[in-house]
Design a protein around this motif. Structure first.
Motif, PDB file in Angstrom:
ATOM      1  N   ALA A 187      31.171  19.873  22.395  1.00 49.68           N
ATOM      2  CA  ALA A 187      30.134  19.758  23.414  1.00 49.68           C
ATOM      3  C   ALA A 187      28.736  20.074  22.877  1.00 49.68           C
ATOM      4  CB  ALA A 187      30.447  20.695  24.574  1.00 49.68           C
ATOM      5  N   ALA A 188      28.647  20.639  21.693  1.00 53.04           N
ATOM      6  CA  ALA A 188      27.362  21.098  21.166  1.00 53.04           C
ATOM      7  C   ALA A 188      26.434  19.936  20.843  1.00 53.04           C
ATOM      8  CB  ALA A 188      27.587  21.944  19.925  1.00 53.04           C
ATOM      9  N   THR A 189      25.156  20.161  21.073  1.00 48.69           N
ATOM     10  CA  THR A 189      24.155  19.159  20.752  1.00 48.69           C
ATOM     11  C   THR A 189      23.313  19.595  19.564  1.00 48.69           C
ATOM     12  OG1 THR A 189      22.690  20.164  22.384  1.00 48.69           O
ATOM     13  CG2 THR A 189      23.996  18.275  23.100  1.00 48.69           C
ATOM     14  N   SER A 190      23.250  20.864  19.315  1.00 47.89           N
ATOM     15  CA  SER A 190      22.453  21.405  18.215  1.00 47.89           C
ATOM     16  C   SER A 190      23.285  21.428  16.934  1.00 47.89           C
ATOM     17  CB  SER A 190      21.992  22.820  18.563  1.00 47.89           C
ATOM     18  OG  SER A 190      21.518  23.476  17.419  1.00 47.89           O
ATOM     19  N   GLU A 191      22.766  20.836  15.886  1.00 47.71           N
ATOM     20  CA  GLU A 191      23.489  20.818  14.608  1.00 47.71           C
ATOM     21  C   GLU A 191      23.648  22.231  14.051  1.00 47.71           C
ATOM     22  OE1 GLU A 191      22.014  18.062  11.714  1.00 47.71           O
ATOM     23  OE2 GLU A 191      21.759  16.502  13.209  1.00 47.71           O
ATOM     24  N   GLU A 192      22.636  23.058  14.247  1.00 42.82           N
ATOM     25  CA  GLU A 192      22.685  24.440  13.744  1.00 42.82           C
ATOM     26  C   GLU A 192      23.798  25.222  14.443  1.00 42.82           C
ATOM     27  OE1 GLU A 192      19.840  28.294  14.076  1.00 42.82           O
ATOM     28  OE2 GLU A 192      18.860  26.430  13.447  1.00 42.82           O
ATOM     29  N   ARG A 193      23.887  25.069  15.766  1.00 48.88           N
ATOM     30  CA  ARG A 193      24.926  25.763  16.534  1.00 48.88           C
ATOM     31  C   ARG A 193      26.309  25.239  16.154  1.00 48.88           C
ATOM     32  NH1 ARG A 193      26.784  28.898  20.315  1.00 48.88           N
ATOM     33  NH2 ARG A 193      28.043  28.186  22.044  1.00 48.88           N
ATOM     34  N   THR A 194      26.425  23.941  15.988  1.00 44.31           N
ATOM     35  CA  THR A 194      27.700  23.340  15.604  1.00 44.31           C
ATOM     36  C   THR A 194      28.156  23.871  14.249  1.00 44.31           C
ATOM     37  OG1 THR A 194      27.187  21.343  16.854  1.00 44.31           O
ATOM     38  CG2 THR A 194      28.904  21.160  15.186  1.00 44.31           C
ATOM     39  N   ALA A 195      27.244  23.973  13.305  1.00 46.23           N
ATOM     40  CA  ALA A 195      27.585  24.496  11.977  1.00 46.23           C
ATOM     41  C   ALA A 195      28.054  25.942  12.072  1.00 46.23           C
ATOM     42  CB  ALA A 195      26.390  24.379  11.045  1.00 46.23           C
ATOM     43  N   MET A 196      27.369  26.742  12.889  1.00 42.73           N
ATOM     44  CA  MET A 196      27.747  28.144  13.058  1.00 42.73           C
ATOM     45  C   MET A 196      29.143  28.252  13.681  1.00 42.73           C
ATOM     46  SD  MET A 196      26.067  31.143  15.390  1.00 42.73           S
ATOM     47  CE  MET A 196      26.686  30.401  16.885  1.00 42.73           C
ATOM     48  N   LEU A 197      29.410  27.425  14.706  1.00 45.33           N
ATOM     49  CA  LEU A 197      30.707  27.459  15.369  1.00 45.33           C
ATOM     50  C   LEU A 197      31.826  27.034  14.422  1.00 45.33           C
ATOM     51  CD1 LEU A 197      29.736  25.991  18.845  1.00 45.33           C
ATOM     52  CD2 LEU A 197      30.339  28.354  18.336  1.00 45.33           C
ATOM     53  N   LYS A 198      31.565  26.024  13.605  1.00 45.39           N
ATOM     54  CA  LYS A 198      32.573  25.581  12.633  1.00 45.39           C
ATOM     55  C   LYS A 198      32.891  26.692  11.645  1.00 45.39           C
ATOM     56  CE  LYS A 198      31.852  20.614  12.791  1.00 45.39           C
ATOM     57  NZ  LYS A 198      31.398  19.409  12.090  1.00 45.39           N
TER      58      LYS A 198
END
Length: 143
Positions: A65-76
């Motif tokens: 659901a993430a739209t921010s690449e930075e947030r997605t990278a952190m979650l991964k």
């Protein structure tokens, strides 16, 4: 993972100044602590494993659901950290051998026995197996 091990890993992350690891481990610790407080019982290893797994699944949903690449990278990265602590999943040849043994032990013959077989697999592995693959394999072996 044992509760004491989780607490030790939090301390190690603090010493290493690993903010991402510390953040996700504290999140899991908080969820486990909620179980202890709300249910008024001591924490067992299965509770910690369940919280690790549940938190990982939540993070994976957030990644989608993430739209921010930075947030997605952190979650991964956090999902990868959690996977280090989860028990190894039974899969492949090991899963097929376990299915064959379970079917033989239960004397399962028809599709009606599929629930019993899947329940026995869950009990034998603590739920740490690829359920979709197991269901497909069990279904193909029962008449």
């Amino acid at each position: 993972m044992q509760y004491e091990k989780l607490q030790e890993e939090i301390k190690n992350a603090m010493r290493a100044h690993d903010k991402n690891r510390l953040s996700i481990l504290r999140q899991v610790h908080g969820e486990v602590k909620n179980i202890e407080v709300n249910e008024r019982r001591d924490i067992v290893e299965a509770d910690v494993d369940a919280m690790l797994k549940q938190t990982g699944e939540t993070l994976e949903g957030s990644i989608k659901a993430a739209t921010s690449e930075e947030r997605t990278a952190m979650l991964k990265e956090q999902v990868a950290i959690l996977e280090e602590y989860l028990p190894k999943q039974v899969s492949g040849d090991e899963l097929i051998a376990l299915i064959e043994k379970t079917i033989a032990d239960l004397g399962a013959e028809t599709k009606r026995d599929m629930g019993k077989v899947m329940g026995a697999l869950t009990a034998a592995t603590g739920g740490n197996f690829d359920k979709a693959a197991a269901a497909k394999e069990v279904g193909s072996r029962l008449a």
